[in-house]
Design an enzyme around this catalytic site. Structure first.
Site, mmCIF file in Angstrom:
data_model
loop_
_atom_site.group_PDB
_atom_site.id
_atom_site.type_symbol
_atom_site.label_atom_id
_atom_site.label_comp_id
_atom_site.label_asym_id
_atom_site.label_seq_id
_atom_site.Cartn_x
_atom_site.Cartn_y
_atom_site.Cartn_z
ATOM 1 N N ASP A 8 6.663 53.015 49.279
ATOM 2 C CA ASP A 8 7.693 54.014 49.012
ATOM 3 C C ASP A 8 7.580 55.017 50.149
ATOM 4 O OD1 ASP A 8 9.646 55.604 47.686
ATOM 5 O OD2 ASP A 8 8.038 56.859 46.872
ATOM 6 N N GLU A 68 11.115 50.186 50.210
ATOM 7 C CA GLU A 68 12.378 50.719 49.721
ATOM 8 C C GLU A 68 13.293 51.045 50.900
ATOM 9 O OE1 GLU A 68 12.328 53.206 46.018
ATOM 10 O OE2 GLU A 68 13.121 54.684 47.437
ATOM 11 N N ASP A 140 4.612 58.791 43.669
ATOM 12 C CA ASP A 140 4.909 57.965 44.847
ATOM 13 C C ASP A 140 4.187 56.623 44.798
ATOM 14 O OD1 ASP A 140 6.630 59.829 46.504
ATOM 15 O OD2 ASP A 140 4.873 61.087 46.163
#
Length: 173
Positions: A8, A68, A140
């Protein structure tokens, strides 16, 4: 056995999550957050992300890498910094010859929670549940684990589609 590193990305905090998949079962390996000091300039941040992701790769030897995708945030400057952070992580993966898969945030949330509009708490809860964790992972880190889970689910779906055989007139043969 498949070992997946999920990322992420962020220019201030980058989450990572490592899972394994064996016989369709997900297992937690590790997760954490790469925190970048606020005093660092952007080039120093990117180097720290690159070095840290490289270290995670060397420590856990994943054979899959998922990250991502960039979404358009409120500010173009923020989106550019996020894109550069992603780039640093992707280069670390490519330097280790890992295949890179990219997923939209909505697809990640849908894969883990069932809706692309899920909030951070729902993602954290489902990651904890799916991986059988005793503690809730940091925000996160949970997002990174969700990216890895999304990749595992996507691969499983693609493999099942490939094994179905040929279609004729809308039916399986």
């Amino acid at each position: 056995m498949q070992t997946i590193l999920g990322i992420d990305p962020g220019s201030r905090k980058t989450g990572f999550g490592v899972i394994t998949v064996q016989s369709g079962k997900l297992a937690y390996v590790s997760s954490g957050v790469i925190r970048i000091p606020e005093t660092y300039l952007l080039p120093e941040r990117l180097k720290l992300i690159f070095d840290s992701v490289s270290e995670v790769i060397h420590t856990y030897s994943p054979n899959e890498f998922a990250i991502e995708q960039v979404f358009m945030s409120k500010s173009a400057g923020s989106a550019l910094k996020l894109g550069q952070a992603r780039g640093a992580a992707i280069v670390a993966a490519m330097n280790c010859d890992l295949p890179v898969a990219e997923y939209e945030a909505r697809k990640v949330k849908q894969s883990v929670v069932g809706t692309g509009a899920a909030d951070k708490f729902q993602v954290q809860h489902m990651v904890k549940t799916m991986l059988g964790l005793t503690k809730t992972p940091q925000e996160d880190a949970a997002d990174a684990l969700a990216v890895a889970i999304c990749h595992a689910n996507t691969q499983k779906h693609l493999i099942s589609l490939a094994g179905r055989g040929r279609y004729k007139a809308g039916r399986l043969r």
